[in-house]
Design a protein around this motif. Structure first.
Motif, PDB file in Angstrom:
ATOM      1  N   LEU A  19       0.907  -1.202   0.152  1.00 16.24           N
ATOM      2  CA  LEU A  19       0.093   0.170  -0.060  1.00 16.24           C
ATOM      3  C   LEU A  19       0.851   1.194  -0.089  1.00 16.24           C
ATOM      4  CD1 LEU A  19      -3.098   0.210   0.034  1.00 16.24           C
ATOM      5  CD2 LEU A  19      -2.939   0.735   2.379  1.00 16.24           C
ATOM      6  N   ASP A  20       0.631   2.072  -1.007  1.00 13.01           N
ATOM      7  CA  ASP A  20       1.399   3.362  -1.263  1.00 13.01           C
ATOM      8  C   ASP A  20       0.072   4.670  -0.642  1.00 13.01           C
ATOM      9  OD1 ASP A  20       3.686   2.513  -1.643  1.00 13.01           O
ATOM     10  OD2 ASP A  20       3.479   2.560  -3.778  1.00 13.01           O
ATOM     11  N   VAL A  21       0.342   5.296   0.434  1.00  9.69           N
ATOM     12  CA  VAL A  21      -0.583   6.445   0.537  1.00  9.69           C
ATOM     13  C   VAL A  21       0.198   7.829   0.816  1.00  9.69           C
ATOM     14  CG1 VAL A  21      -2.152   7.121   2.400  1.00  9.69           C
ATOM     15  CG2 VAL A  21      -2.144   4.659   1.683  1.00  9.69           C
ATOM     16  N   PHE A  22      -0.419   8.783   0.524  1.00 10.83           N
ATOM     17  CA  PHE A  22       0.349  10.228   0.652  1.00 10.83           C
ATOM     18  C   PHE A  22      -0.547  10.936   1.641  1.00 10.83           C
ATOM     19  CE2 PHE A  22       1.624   8.957  -3.362  1.00 10.83           C
ATOM     20  CZ  PHE A  22       2.888   9.315  -3.492  1.00 10.83           C
ATOM     21  N   ALA A  23       0.087  11.441   2.425  1.00 12.08           N
ATOM     22  CA  ALA A  23      -0.410  12.324   3.675  1.00 12.08           C
ATOM     23  C   ALA A  23      -1.020  13.658   3.354  1.00 12.08           C
ATOM     24  CB  ALA A  23       0.640  12.721   4.783  1.00 12.08           C
TER      25      ALA A  23
END
Length: 510
Positions: A264-268
């Motif tokens: 999983l890649d997630v940006f803040a």
């Protein structure tokens, strides 16, 4: 006779018919670390709020360094050298961390961005010195709860108070950082400063304080020399009964896999990557603990799983089905419950009563409404049943929940989330700021969920809590899982080092 730096005599404070502080006497010496303990609602925060100028006492007197003091506002307290780090932060969300720290600084007026930038190095150096690093140029609203608490601590230290009140100061620190803070407190003590620390962590109190005062139901119960007491006695004084403090024993209940997260890649919010190819799984009847210092992606992980945040790459499978998009309603309908890290910001509506708060996720169902109209009498009876079942103490069902103690707010939140019989509970810092009695109650609820076959993802920075409850502990650092340990083989020192990004396992094997 030795002169106290702080002396409070016969302090009384009432809120309507509720007496929050009943003839309380409290004193602290210069060059002393004094711990103030008590259940949520015991009155300790009220007493400290009067010392810091937030409230005015109805009766009694306060002396600072032997002189009578009229503390009518936080400004009066600050002029007397009293600074407090509150459990509910006093920060301006739209300003940066550095701007919050210098805001209101004596003899300063707004001097523009250049002046603010010149302060960054000074603030960063101070934060580094106390082991409380955070991005000084980032707006408060983009920081996690843990990072915001660090800003508050550094703000108080920056302003040079000689009487410092710290409310739960180590709740977001690794064991190593907590030890660093205790070393700092010892330096303050040697310099003659007074440190008053409210906390529910008995081991830290016993390791760091000189004296301990215990409050219960608005009264001061006892003041003890730390060397003359122990953890079990303090717990008994706080709650008025014997409390067992042991690691939870458990039977093997883990079943088939419930949650699978792959790469999983997630940006803040600030645009940087918060989760970097993260993978994990949770089985039915299993508590998986996630350890890590605030700001390493835990917040974003919880938000993704509960439908509050979308992801860039990777897959999420829940209960055998592929989750295609982020959806709060979809998560609720799938059977995912959420206890957020800030219960009053994103868990409960403070101005509403218990009934409305309990109905937030189920008011559309046929059980609670018909043809768009709520079943008022039935919903009230249902709410009363939940309040009694979860032992939520509130004067009336219509009493705004913001008037409840933190422990009762958390129990009400759990009552709502558990009432839906969740398949998965995502619990983020579920006992932060709670006393030993309320903490034990929350732990029992989590273990009960586990025993009924629900999965629990427990995100916490309290290693004792994770070691006590978790079947497996995962350590997050830099948006990745960098370590894993089972309940039987979890090692406090190794996990603490991993939380700080230090992996000495390979070195030990050499």
């Amino acid at each position: 006779m030795r002169e106290y730096s702080v002396e409070m005599r016969g302090i009384v404070k009432k809120f309507g018919s509720v007496t929050a502080s009943d003839q309380v006497d409290f004193s602290a010496n210069a060059g002393e670390i004094h711990a103030l303990l008590g259940e949520n609602g015991a009155g300790k925060s009220t007493v400290m709020s009067m010392l810091s100028g937030v409230y005015r006492a109805d009766e009694g007197e306060i002396l600072i360094h032997g002189a009578a003091a009229r503390i009518r506002s936080p400004k009066d307290a600050a002029l007397l050298g009293v600074g407090m780090v509150f459990q509910n932060f006093r920060l301006v969300q739209s300003l940066t961390a550095a701007e919050n720290i210098v805001l209101g600084e004596k003899s300063s007026f707004w001097r523009g961005s250049k002046w603010i930038k010149n302060k960054h190095m000074e603030i960063e150096a101070l934060a580094e010195r106390f082991g409380l690093k955070f991005p000084v140029d980032r707006p408060i609203w983009q920081l996690s709860v843990g990072e915001q608490q660090r800003v508050e601590i550094v703000k108080t230290l920056y302003r040079g108070a000689d009487i410092i009140i710290l409310d739960e100061p180590t709740s977001v620190l690794t064991p190593g950082e907590a030890e660093q803070l205790f070393e700092t407190l010892q330096v303050m003590k040697r310099e003659g400063k007074t440190v008053i620390m409210t906390t529910h962590k008995m081991k830290e109190v016993l390791a760091s304080s000189d004296r301990i005062s215990v409050m219960r139901k608005g009264k001061m119960i006892a003041t003890l020399a730390t060397a003359d007491t122990n953890e079990l006695e303090l717990a008994r004084l706080m709650v008025g009964r014997e409390v067992t403090i042991t690691r939870q024993e458990r039977e093997e209940t883990a079943g088939e896999t419930l949650l699978v997260v792959k790469n999983l890649d997630v940006f803040a919010d600030h645009g940087r990557k918060a989760l970097n190819s993260l993978s994990l799984n949770v089985s039915k009847g299993e508590i998986v603990g996630v350890a890590g210092v605030a700001g390493n992606g835990q917040k974003e992980l919880a938000e993704v799983l509960t439908g509050l945040r979308s992801w860039k790459n990777g897959e999420i499978h829940f209960d055998g089905a592929l989750v295609k998009t982020a959806s709060v309603r979809g998560a609720i309908d799938a059977g995912i419950s959420h206890v957020p890290e800030n219960r009053m910001k994103s868990g409960l509506a403070g101005r509403l009563g218990s009934v409305d708060n309990l109905l937030f996720k189920s008011y559309r169902s046929g059980q609670h409404s018909r043809m768009g109209f709520l079943k008022a009498a039935k919903n009230r009876a249902w709410s009363q049943e939940l309040v009694e079942r979860f032992n939520v103490k509130t004067p009336e069902l219509d009493t705004p929940v913001q008037q409840m103690s933190g422990g009762n707010q958390q129990k009400l939140l759990f009552a709502r989330e558990i009432s839906h019989a969740p398949k998965l509970m995502v619990a983020v810092h579920p006992t932060q700021g709670l006393d030993v009695g309320a903490t034990a109650g929350v732990h029992e609820l989590l273990m009960e969920l586990r025993s009924t076959g629900s999965g629990v993802l427990l995100i916490s920075e309290d290693l004792d809590e994770l070691l006590q409850l978790s079947d497996r502990i995962l350590v997050m650092y830099g948006g990745k899982i960098i370590g894993e340990a089972t309940h039987e083989h979890a090692d406090r020192q190794t996990i603490g080092l991993l939380m700080a990004g230090i992996d000495n396992r390979e070195e030990s094997a050499v």
